[in-house]
Design a protein around this motif. Structure first.
Motif, short mmCIF file in Angstrom:
data_model
loop_
_atom_site.label_atom_id
_atom_site.label_comp_id
_atom_site.label_asym_id
_atom_site.label_seq_id
_atom_site.Cartn_x
_atom_site.Cartn_y
_atom_site.Cartn_z
N UNK A 1 -1.00 -7.15 7.36
CA UNK A 1 0.02 -6.15 7.05
C UNK A 1 0.98 -5.96 8.22
N UNK A 2 0.43 -5.67 9.39
CA UNK A 2 1.28 -5.32 10.53
C UNK A 2 1.99 -6.53 11.13
N UNK A 3 1.52 -7.71 10.85
CA UNK A 3 2.22 -8.91 11.31
C UNK A 3 3.28 -9.35 10.30
N UNK A 4 3.39 -8.65 9.18
CA UNK A 4 4.41 -8.96 8.19
C UNK A 4 4.08 -10.13 7.30
N UNK A 5 2.82 -10.54 7.27
CA UNK A 5 2.42 -11.68 6.45
C UNK A 5 2.10 -11.29 5.02
N UNK A 6 1.86 -10.00 4.79
CA UNK A 6 1.61 -9.49 3.44
C UNK A 6 2.27 -8.13 3.32
N UNK A 7 2.72 -7.79 2.12
CA UNK A 7 3.36 -6.50 1.88
C UNK A 7 2.32 -5.44 1.53
N UNK A 8 2.60 -4.23 1.93
CA UNK A 8 1.70 -3.11 1.69
C UNK A 8 1.43 -2.92 0.19
N UNK A 9 2.46 -2.96 -0.63
CA UNK A 9 2.28 -2.72 -2.06
C UNK A 9 1.35 -3.75 -2.69
N UNK A 10 1.46 -5.01 -2.29
CA UNK A 10 0.59 -6.05 -2.83
C UNK A 10 -0.85 -5.82 -2.41
N UNK A 11 -1.04 -5.46 -1.15
CA UNK A 11 -2.40 -5.25 -0.64
C UNK A 11 -3.04 -4.03 -1.29
N UNK A 12 -2.24 -3.00 -1.55
CA UNK A 12 -2.76 -1.81 -2.24
C UNK A 12 -3.13 -2.16 -3.68
N UNK B 1 -6.16 0.89 1.70
CA UNK B 1 -5.97 2.23 1.16
C UNK B 1 -4.92 2.91 2.02
N UNK B 2 -4.06 3.70 1.38
CA UNK B 2 -2.99 4.41 2.08
C UNK B 2 -3.18 5.90 1.85
N UNK B 3 -3.23 6.66 2.94
CA UNK B 3 -3.35 8.11 2.85
C UNK B 3 -2.02 8.73 3.29
N UNK C 1 12.70 16.32 12.74
CA UNK C 1 11.88 17.07 13.69
C UNK C 1 10.51 17.44 13.12
N UNK C 2 10.21 16.98 11.93
CA UNK C 2 8.96 17.35 11.25
C UNK C 2 7.87 16.32 11.58
N UNK C 3 6.76 16.76 12.19
CA UNK C 3 5.66 15.83 12.48
C UNK C 3 5.02 15.34 11.18
N UNK C 4 4.78 14.05 11.10
CA UNK C 4 4.18 13.43 9.92
C UNK C 4 3.02 12.55 10.36
N UNK C 5 2.14 12.25 9.40
CA UNK C 5 1.00 11.40 9.69
C UNK C 5 0.62 10.64 8.43
N UNK C 6 0.32 9.36 8.60
CA UNK C 6 -0.23 8.56 7.52
C UNK C 6 -1.42 7.79 8.06
N UNK C 7 -2.26 7.30 7.18
CA UNK C 7 -3.32 6.40 7.62
C UNK C 7 -3.43 5.25 6.64
N UNK C 8 -3.77 4.11 7.19
CA UNK C 8 -3.96 2.89 6.40
C UNK C 8 -5.33 2.36 6.76
N UNK C 9 -6.16 2.15 5.73
CA UNK C 9 -7.53 1.70 5.93
C UNK C 9 -7.78 0.39 5.22
N UNK C 10 -8.60 -0.42 5.82
CA UNK C 10 -8.99 -1.69 5.23
C UNK C 10 -9.66 -2.56 6.27
#
Length: 110
Positions: free
Chosen positions: A61-72, A78-80, A44-53
């Protein structure tokens, strides 16, 4: 222009969200052409993240062609958010992008 609603719909179809404590559909917002904000609830806890690039990297990233950790690691995104959130969203994004393939395997077929 990037369309975050297609990513939102793809992730919402994935059966993995409850495994990560995300019981409601996450909402994606394009703050700009280079920044995606994801709002969701852990239980029930509202959360927020942001991804920039660059738009191309966000699409990969969102199509699953690259992993977040590799791109970072490569400095292409950038991941906030907290480290725990980063790990959670890496798994959510990868599994959601692979769901169509996974459900057609023998494991899920009758």
């Amino acid at each position: 222009m990037l369309n975050a609603s297609c990513w939102e719909n793809q992730i919402a179809k994935s059966p993995y969200l409850p495994l990560f404590g995300i019981k409601e559909r996450p909402l994606f917002f394009m703050e700009s052409e280079t920044k995606v904000i994801i709002r969701y609830k852990e239980d029930t806890i509202p959360m927020k993240i942001s991804i920039s690039g660059e738009a191309e990297n966000l699409s990969l990233l969102f199509e699953g062609k690259e992993k977040l950790s590799k791109m970072l690691k490569d400095g292409r995104l950038e991941f906030d958010g907290a480290f725990k959130q980063r790990l959670k969203w890496e798994a959510v994004l990868f599994l959601a992008s692979q769901w169509e393939e996974l459900k057609s395997t023998l494991l899920f077929s009758k």
